[in-house]
Design a protein around this motif. Sequence first.
Motif, short mmCIF file in Angstrom:
data_model
loop_
_atom_site.label_atom_id
_atom_site.label_comp_id
_atom_site.label_asym_id
_atom_site.label_seq_id
_atom_site.Cartn_x
_atom_site.Cartn_y
_atom_site.Cartn_z
N PRO A 88 76.26 106.51 20.92
CA PRO A 88 76.85 107.66 21.61
C PRO A 88 78.23 107.38 22.21
O PRO A 88 78.56 106.24 22.55
CB PRO A 88 75.85 107.97 22.74
N TYR A 89 79.00 108.43 22.30
CA TYR A 89 80.31 108.42 22.96
C TYR A 89 80.15 107.75 24.33
O TYR A 89 79.24 108.03 25.09
CB TYR A 89 80.77 109.87 23.15
N GLY A 90 81.06 106.83 24.63
CA GLY A 90 81.09 106.19 25.94
C GLY A 90 80.10 105.07 26.12
O GLY A 90 80.01 104.49 27.20
N GLU A 91 79.33 104.74 25.09
CA GLU A 91 78.36 103.65 25.19
C GLU A 91 78.80 102.49 24.30
O GLU A 91 79.54 102.67 23.35
CB GLU A 91 76.96 104.12 24.81
N GLU A 92 78.29 101.33 24.65
CA GLU A 92 78.65 100.11 23.95
C GLU A 92 77.38 99.41 23.49
O GLU A 92 76.38 99.42 24.19
CB GLU A 92 79.43 99.22 24.91
N VAL A 93 77.42 98.84 22.29
CA VAL A 93 76.30 98.06 21.79
C VAL A 93 76.81 96.70 21.33
O VAL A 93 77.98 96.54 21.00
CB VAL A 93 75.57 98.75 20.61
N SER A 94 75.92 95.74 21.32
CA SER A 94 76.25 94.42 20.77
C SER A 94 76.10 94.46 19.26
O SER A 94 75.50 95.39 18.70
CB SER A 94 75.29 93.37 21.36
N VAL A 95 76.61 93.44 18.60
CA VAL A 95 76.44 93.33 17.16
C VAL A 95 74.95 93.24 16.82
O VAL A 95 74.49 93.86 15.86
CB VAL A 95 77.22 92.11 16.60
N SER A 96 74.20 92.52 17.64
CA SER A 96 72.75 92.40 17.41
C SER A 96 72.06 93.75 17.51
O SER A 96 71.20 94.09 16.69
CB SER A 96 72.12 91.43 18.42
N ARG A 97 72.43 94.53 18.49
CA ARG A 97 71.83 95.87 18.64
C ARG A 97 72.23 96.77 17.47
O ARG A 97 71.39 97.51 16.95
CB ARG A 97 72.27 96.50 19.97
N LEU A 98 73.46 96.70 17.05
CA LEU A 98 73.89 97.48 15.90
C LEU A 98 73.09 97.07 14.66
O LEU A 98 72.68 97.93 13.87
CB LEU A 98 75.39 97.31 15.65
N ALA A 99 72.87 95.78 14.51
CA ALA A 99 72.07 95.30 13.38
C ALA A 99 70.69 95.95 13.41
O ALA A 99 70.22 96.47 12.38
CB ALA A 99 71.95 93.77 13.42
N ARG A 100 70.04 95.96 14.56
CA ARG A 100 68.72 96.60 14.67
C ARG A 100 68.79 98.09 14.37
O ARG A 100 67.92 98.63 13.68
CB ARG A 100 68.12 96.35 16.06
N LEU A 101 69.83 98.77 14.87
CA LEU A 101 69.98 100.20 14.61
C LEU A 101 70.12 100.49 13.11
O LEU A 101 69.69 101.53 12.63
CB LEU A 101 71.21 100.76 15.34
N GLY A 102 70.71 99.54 12.38
CA GLY A 102 70.90 99.71 10.94
C GLY A 102 69.74 99.20 10.10
O GLY A 102 69.81 99.22 8.88
N GLY A 103 68.68 98.73 10.77
CA GLY A 103 67.51 98.23 10.04
C GLY A 103 67.63 96.78 9.61
O GLY A 103 66.89 96.34 8.72
N PHE A 104 68.52 96.04 10.23
CA PHE A 104 68.71 94.64 9.89
C PHE A 104 68.04 93.75 10.94
O PHE A 104 67.80 94.17 12.07
CB PHE A 104 70.21 94.30 9.84
N ASP A 105 67.78 92.51 10.55
CA ASP A 105 67.19 91.52 11.45
C ASP A 105 68.33 90.75 12.11
O ASP A 105 69.03 89.97 11.44
CB ASP A 105 66.29 90.58 10.67
#
Length: 156
Positions: A88-105
């Motif tokens: 979402p606009y105004g939020e930040e995620v880590s690379v690890s969190r982005l990986a999980r959001l994309g279905g990656f380990d």
Amino acid sequence: MSLSGTSGVFARQFDEIGRTVQIGFAGGRVISVSFPAEHPGDADGDHDLLDRIDAYLGGERDEFAEVALGLTVPTDRREALEALRSVPYGEEVSVSRLARLGGFDPDDPDDLEVVTGALADNPIPVLLPDHRVSGGPYATPSDVRSELRHVEGISR
């Protein structure tokens, strides 16, 4: 906003980021966003999406969620990049969190390499907001990324 059939390159200088935003379209889909130091002389500056980017840089909340994209990247990288749209606009995620959001380990080095490679080669920054990821890499130049984070109220 209908972009149906739009093809070509559009660009406009934005004082807020001290650069030009250049957008490439093919068949009504955005295929590229870049930030050239010099404004291309042959690019049209009149486009609704550039107007929206102007408003966004001025502080108007916009996630560009309905803008059609034409990603021409491998499927695994596409999944990583499409996960950016869920941040979402105004939020930040880590690379690890982005990986999980994309279905990656995030604990699998090969999966993390796919995600970081997708971030580094992101062909559509702003619309695929890599500036919302902490600990990049990034396709968005650092000075532009800093301003986009500022616009969204994300800590620098």
